[in-house]
Design a protein around this motif. Sequence first.
Motif, short mmCIF file in Angstrom:
data_model
loop_
_atom_site.label_atom_id
_atom_site.label_comp_id
_atom_site.label_asym_id
_atom_site.label_seq_id
_atom_site.Cartn_x
_atom_site.Cartn_y
_atom_site.Cartn_z
N SER A 146 65.99 28.86 72.41
CA SER A 146 65.59 30.27 72.47
C SER A 146 65.89 30.99 71.16
O SER A 146 66.99 30.88 70.60
CB SER A 146 66.32 30.98 73.62
OG SER A 146 66.06 32.37 73.57
N LYS A 147 64.90 31.73 70.64
CA LYS A 147 65.08 32.47 69.39
C LYS A 147 66.17 33.53 69.50
O LYS A 147 66.75 33.94 68.50
CB LYS A 147 63.76 33.11 68.96
CG LYS A 147 62.70 32.10 68.54
CD LYS A 147 61.45 32.79 68.03
CE LYS A 147 60.42 31.77 67.56
NZ LYS A 147 59.20 32.42 67.05
N HIS A 148 66.44 33.98 70.71
CA HIS A 148 67.48 34.99 70.91
C HIS A 148 68.88 34.42 70.66
O HIS A 148 69.83 35.17 70.47
CB HIS A 148 67.40 35.56 72.32
CG HIS A 148 66.08 36.21 72.62
ND1 HIS A 148 65.66 37.37 71.98
CD2 HIS A 148 65.07 35.87 73.45
CE1 HIS A 148 64.47 37.71 72.42
NE2 HIS A 148 64.09 36.81 73.31
N MET A 149 69.00 33.08 70.68
CA MET A 149 70.30 32.44 70.45
C MET A 149 70.57 32.21 68.97
O MET A 149 71.70 31.97 68.58
CB MET A 149 70.36 31.09 71.18
CG MET A 149 70.31 31.17 72.68
SD MET A 149 70.49 29.50 73.37
CE MET A 149 70.40 29.85 75.13
N VAL A 150 69.50 32.23 68.14
CA VAL A 150 69.60 31.79 66.74
C VAL A 150 69.53 33.00 65.81
O VAL A 150 68.70 33.90 65.98
CB VAL A 150 68.46 30.81 66.40
CG1 VAL A 150 68.60 30.31 64.97
CG2 VAL A 150 68.44 29.65 67.38
N LEU A 203 77.25 39.64 64.96
CA LEU A 203 77.18 38.25 64.52
C LEU A 203 77.83 37.31 65.51
O LEU A 203 77.38 36.18 65.70
CB LEU A 203 77.84 38.12 63.14
CG LEU A 203 77.16 38.85 61.99
CD1 LEU A 203 78.00 38.74 60.72
CD2 LEU A 203 75.77 38.30 61.74
N MET A 204 78.90 37.78 66.16
CA MET A 204 79.64 36.91 67.07
C MET A 204 78.94 36.69 68.40
O MET A 204 79.32 35.80 69.17
CB MET A 204 81.04 37.48 67.31
CG MET A 204 81.96 37.37 66.10
SD MET A 204 83.56 38.22 66.31
CE MET A 204 84.30 37.18 67.60
N LYS A 205 77.91 37.47 68.68
CA LYS A 205 77.24 37.33 69.98
C LYS A 205 76.20 36.20 69.99
O LYS A 205 75.75 35.78 71.05
CB LYS A 205 76.59 38.64 70.40
CG LYS A 205 75.30 38.97 69.69
CD LYS A 205 74.69 40.26 70.23
CE LYS A 205 73.32 40.52 69.61
NZ LYS A 205 72.70 41.74 70.14
N TYR A 206 75.82 35.70 68.79
CA TYR A 206 74.81 34.64 68.73
C TYR A 206 75.45 33.28 68.94
O TYR A 206 76.52 32.99 68.42
CB TYR A 206 74.09 34.67 67.38
CG TYR A 206 73.20 35.86 67.22
CD1 TYR A 206 71.94 35.90 67.80
CD2 TYR A 206 73.63 36.97 66.50
CE1 TYR A 206 71.12 37.01 67.66
CE2 TYR A 206 72.82 38.09 66.36
CZ TYR A 206 71.56 38.10 66.95
OH TYR A 206 70.76 39.20 66.81
N LYS A 207 74.76 32.43 69.70
CA LYS A 207 75.26 31.07 69.93
C LYS A 207 75.17 30.22 68.67
O LYS A 207 76.02 29.38 68.41
CB LYS A 207 74.46 30.40 71.06
CG LYS A 207 74.97 30.73 72.45
CD LYS A 207 74.37 29.78 73.47
CE LYS A 207 74.96 30.03 74.85
NZ LYS A 207 76.41 29.74 74.88
N ILE A 208 74.11 30.43 67.87
CA ILE A 208 73.89 29.62 66.68
C ILE A 208 73.69 30.54 65.49
O ILE A 208 72.70 31.29 65.43
CB ILE A 208 72.66 28.70 66.85
CG1 ILE A 208 72.78 27.87 68.12
CG2 ILE A 208 72.48 27.82 65.63
CD1 ILE A 208 71.50 27.13 68.49
N LEU A 209 74.61 30.51 64.55
CA LEU A 209 74.50 31.29 63.32
C LEU A 209 74.24 30.31 62.18
O LEU A 209 74.98 29.35 61.99
CB LEU A 209 75.77 32.08 63.05
CG LEU A 209 75.76 33.00 61.83
CD1 LEU A 209 74.73 34.11 62.02
CD2 LEU A 209 77.13 33.60 61.59
N VAL A 210 73.16 30.57 61.42
CA VAL A 210 72.74 29.66 60.34
C VAL A 210 72.84 30.40 59.01
O VAL A 210 72.26 31.48 58.86
CB VAL A 210 71.30 29.17 60.56
CG1 VAL A 210 70.95 28.06 59.57
CG2 VAL A 210 71.10 28.68 61.99
N THR A 211 73.55 29.83 58.05
CA THR A 211 73.70 30.48 56.75
C THR A 211 74.13 29.46 55.71
O THR A 211 74.42 28.31 56.03
CB THR A 211 74.72 31.64 56.83
OG1 THR A 211 74.68 32.41 55.63
CG2 THR A 211 76.13 31.12 57.05
#
Length: 771
Positions: free
Chosen positions: A384-388, A426-434
């Motif tokens: 789901s895009k809402h997780m990323v 930032l902490m609410k997302y399951k997957i943070l990409v950077t």
Amino acid sequence: EVSSLHLQLRRFHLQSRYSVCVMPNFFYCLLPFLGMEYKLKVTFCSEHAGFYEQLLVFTFERSQQSSDKFEIMRLLEVVHQTSVNEELLPTATRSLFLCINAVLYFSLFFHSSVKLMWLKPVVPLKQYAMPDSIKDLKKLDIELRKKPLNWKNYIWRSHMLLHLEELQLETDIMKSSQDDVPMFRHKSNTDLVIMQTAGLSNNSTSWLSGSQVLVTPSTKSHVFDNNLYRGWVSHVDAKHVYLEFSKMFLSRFKDGMKFRVNFSINHIPLRIQHRAVALVHRHRLREVLFPTGERDQTSARFTEPLELDNNPEQCTAIQHIVACSAKPAPYLVFGPPGTGKTVTLVEAIKQIVKTQASCTILACAPSNNATDHLCAKILEAKISKHMVYRLYALSCPVRNIPKNIKYCCNLNRDRNVLMMPPKEKLMKYKILVTTLLTTARLVTGGIPPGHYTYLFVDEAGQAAETECIVPLAGLLNPHRCQVVLAGDPKQLGPVITSRMAKKHGRGVSLLERLMRDIKLYKSHETYGFNSRFVTKLLRNYRSHPAILKIPNELFYKGELQSYAPKKKYNSYCKWEHLPKKGFPLIFHGVAGTDERDANSTSVYNMAEVQVLKEYVKSLVKHLHKRGMTTIVPGEIGIIAPYRQQVEKIQKSLHMDKDLMKENLENILVGSVEQFQGKEFNVILVSTVRSNPRLTADKQEFTLGFVNNEKRFNVALTRAQALLIVVGDPRLFGFSSPPFFCLSLYYNTQRRVIQQHSDPCWRNIQTSHTDL
């Protein structure tokens, strides 16, 4: 109402609407009617390039003695840099002012609390000044030799190697200072000023992007006085440096004006790495950086067996990653070229999200390109895009953000600018990409260690160890989070400027050091790798078996298996210019000569340029016969180790009367570094160097590309269906064992030397058997 402003500034200055200087603890009485505005003018001035931030805290209270109060915070940020990984020429630009002015407006509606809308700095980023002792290089060299790397001296050694790198960067960039440099406006982007790279050293140009430039007019005129004018380097390519200046400077600038030019490096990436080094003991990373195999208290839980295209190595890696079998030690995915490292990581992420509702994942890579690729693959995995969420550095040009990522990143689409969200968001997302360096903003923002349960680093072999530990030293709880490093130590490592720093290990990534020095990650003679800690992927999905054979034998113990689609890798097996049908590899011997232009250290070889051009013309004709009217991206790539050779090849292709009508923009011509992580149907390699009169010792010293195994490996393994290597075989017999093996393999397969009917081939083709 009373407003107090708490602020400690050196480069930021504030003035009230009445031009009164506003100092820390300044009090101002506001009239009590709703909606009143109080205007502050913020001015920024600095002599140095870099990234600057300052938190303003406005405290509102009914009286000085009252406990009824609230705060509004604003983070001011000024960037004097562009992304160090910038690869494309900018088509737009940001304005840079010598003094940057901003106006803050507050409409006062009194509430009991106001949410912070920015990532508030919590962990400071210090200056980490270079010690005077660093300049005694002989003494430091001896000291570093006497103290090989271990946990006790990890911090000291890492700081010293970073300082050595900084010293070399400053030395190189000082050599880039020039007098009487003519400058011109860019034709399609009038906000950019360009200067030629002639006279600049190869080392300095690789680090110029993002640096500050100081220019002084060479001659006094009525337009400019002799003052110093500041700008910054937006982009560097093989021929030009692209500069940005203030509007005031641009309004006075005329084409052809000459200036004295000085550059200064961007210190922020080095400071970020220094801070990471300083935090490794505080965050207890011994079992991460020097793992012993000590088991975590939590027992590993394996998921159901996976069926991933019947690839047992990928399935094994995914199961162990999901189960955290290595924790607190990192889990390594050793991925030779084309074996699906990123696919393995993405599938592991998919399984984690599917099986662990409380998971939080941080996924990183060293560059923006690699990070965007990783993020795109995650989005394609039906997560789901809402997780990323893709977090970009504020200095990243908006134009470089891929369309499919714009809707799940920190881009404010209304204003078309990048914003830094608060840590709560930032902490609410399951997957943070950077990127690895941008994770420093998460550390600065105070995201607590232990928030992330998995930390993935793709292309980990390309990052210096101090880059790789940026997210580890500050965001990692070793007993809660499984670290996963994916990469290939046999391919290109980090780019290091200081030879002394490289000599003492700075050029070795964390992935490579663990596999080289730590017993857990070494391959057993009988049982191979311990799958609890590392998996070696074995199935190559990219290259024709003939192309894969030499790299496989030289670097991967012959264990790689060709699983590329036959329809794809056989597409050039019937090409009329193949000396042996069905064998899509050509080693074309050229007895050319090295050449250098005046005031340039870069090398080119016009004989090889001519041969490459003829091959491109033949390839284009072949594509037309197959019904392809245009050259699509990923079809043809040309690798050359020197920027002058890159320039000569590009110019030759675009000036040829037969090729002028073709669309050549999708043919990538560049260095090995530009091709890392990419793949093309056809790869042409120009080795450039050709001077057999040099002694063997000198050859090893001067032929860096020809004798560099990692560059050789990357260059050859980019090709899917056809590989053409152009070079002087007289050189390779004693100077380059890898290229000698390649040419010998080619001639063994070819059996008989075949001459082309075209004169442009006939008079320059040779082989080792002739010698």
